[in-house]
Design an enzyme around this catalytic site. Structure first.
Site, PDB file in Angstrom:
ATOM      1  N   SER A  51      29.828 -62.859  22.927  1.00 57.45           N
ATOM      2  CA  SER A  51      31.257 -63.050  23.187  1.00 57.45           C
ATOM      3  C   SER A  51      32.087 -62.931  21.919  1.00 57.45           C
ATOM      4  O   SER A  51      31.808 -63.581  20.912  1.00 57.45           O
ATOM      5  CB  SER A  51      31.500 -64.416  23.824  1.00 57.45           C
ATOM      6  N   HIS A 108      40.125 -71.780  40.715  1.00 50.62           N
ATOM      7  CA  HIS A 108      40.367 -70.936  41.891  1.00 50.62           C
ATOM      8  C   HIS A 108      39.164 -71.109  42.803  1.00 50.62           C
ATOM      9  O   HIS A 108      38.025 -71.210  42.345  1.00 50.62           O
ATOM     10  CB  HIS A 108      40.535 -69.480  41.471  1.00 50.62           C
TER      11      HIS A 108
END
Length: 346
Positions: A51, A108
């Site tokens: 990352s 979400h």
């Protein structure tokens, strides 16, 4: 009427002695990690070694672990990577460490509602969904205010799931503005519907259709761009500030009259019927199955549509005209994946 919660309803003591793992460090991830840290919560960030966000998180003074190590260390795990990679990441790195008493959180509800992630029975499952982009969540927190959010409890194994979720919302800054109670189903289905029929799909196609209609009639593409795309922000800002009535109050009487008399001819009974059909596809899981299948098959159709959209005439003209607008903040090039995506395994 759904319950609403404010600062008086949150208590950081419900996070005392607990470690919160923020998995992902993109738009929402960085805001959640920094806001919680600055509120006194013990935070770690879960990112894979590849990352590019790891250096940013470490530079901000955050402890960075692999997603698996973060999930093992933490008592509360908030997953903030994109929907389409959440399930694989959960099953490979997080699920083995979801032991009884822990909390699994989302911003979400897609993967829970459509059963791509099925947490064990002994784990609390909750949602805090800020109604703003991550940079705005962070910006308003630093200013001493907050953005509204939604809260939902899918699984209350401990009997304290709501208390912990509201403590998280308090640390994030959202209880300053207010948090509204919902469900994973309601949040997911309404969110997808809004994106597809109004905010993204509806608006994009309306803009493009207006642009193409003017150009086909012989008007200059530059003029069509200004009238059908550029000025939209002015209207949306007025709507956000005071609703449709304030927008109509602020524009000319000519524009207001055209709104009342011509708008219903564009969004008509046929449009509403198609909206109902789209909603039924969301409710039945048809859209979710299609999107999941698209990702599992390599995203070829999706990427082809993205490339075709980038090369539409309205985009070509827009790129040229925006060079004139030095007042616009320069954004990252369209099509570059969200930073959260680097948190997932390649």
């Amino acid at each position: 009427m759904p319950r609403r919660f404010y600062e008086k309803d949150g208590n950081l003591e419900h996070l005392n002695g607990l470690t919160v793992a923020i998995v992902g460090y993109g738009s929402q991830g960085h805001a959640h990690a920094l806001n919680l840290r600055d509120s006194g919560v013990d935070v770690v960030v879960g990112l894979h070694a590849a990352s590019k966000s790891a250096a940013k998180a470490e530079a901000a003074g955050l402890k960075v672990l692999s997603p698996a190590a973060a999930a093992e260390t933490a008592d509360v795990v908030m997953i903030l990577v994109p929907d389409h990679i959440q399930a694989d990441l959960y099953h490979s790195d997080i699920a083995p460490h979801m032991t009884p008493g822990k909390t699994l959180m989302f911003a979400h509800g897609f993967n829970i509602h459509f059963a791509q992630i099925a947490p064990p029975a002994g784990v609390d499952v909750s949602m805090i969904a800020p109604k703003a982009p991550g940079h705005r969540v962070r910006e308003l927190y630093t200013e001493g205010v907050g953005v509204p959010a939604l809260v939902a409890i899918q699984q209350d194994a401990s009997g304290k799931a709501l208390d912990r979720a509201l403590a998280y919302a308090l640390a994030l800054g959202c209880l300053k503005a207010g948090v509204i109670e919902t469900s994973f189903r309601e949040e997911t289905e309404s969110d997808l519907f809004g994106e597809q029929t109004v905010l993204c799909g509806g608006v994009s196609e309306l803009i493009r259709a207006g642009f193409e209609t003017l150009v086909a009639a012989g008007y200059a593409p530059e003029i069509a761009y200004f009238e059908c795309l550029h000025e939209l922000k002015l209207i949306v800002d007025l709507i956000q500030e005071g609703g449709l009535s304030y927008m109509r109050y602020s524009v000319s009487d000519t524009a207001e009259y055209g709104d009342y008399t011509r708008g219903p001819r564009i969004v008509n009974d046929q449009t509403r019927a198609e909206m109902k059909k789209i909603l039924s596809e969301i409710q039945s899981g048809e859209f979710a199955r299609q999107w999941i299948a698209e990702n599992r098959s390599g995203r070829h159709n999706f990427l082809a549509m993205r490339e075709a959209a980038r090369n539409q005439p309205i985009e070509t003209v827009g790129r040229e005209l925006r060079e004139m607008m030095t007042f616009l903040k320069k954004k990252k090039e369209a099509g570059v994946p969200q930073e959260e995506a680097v948190a997932a395994k390649k």
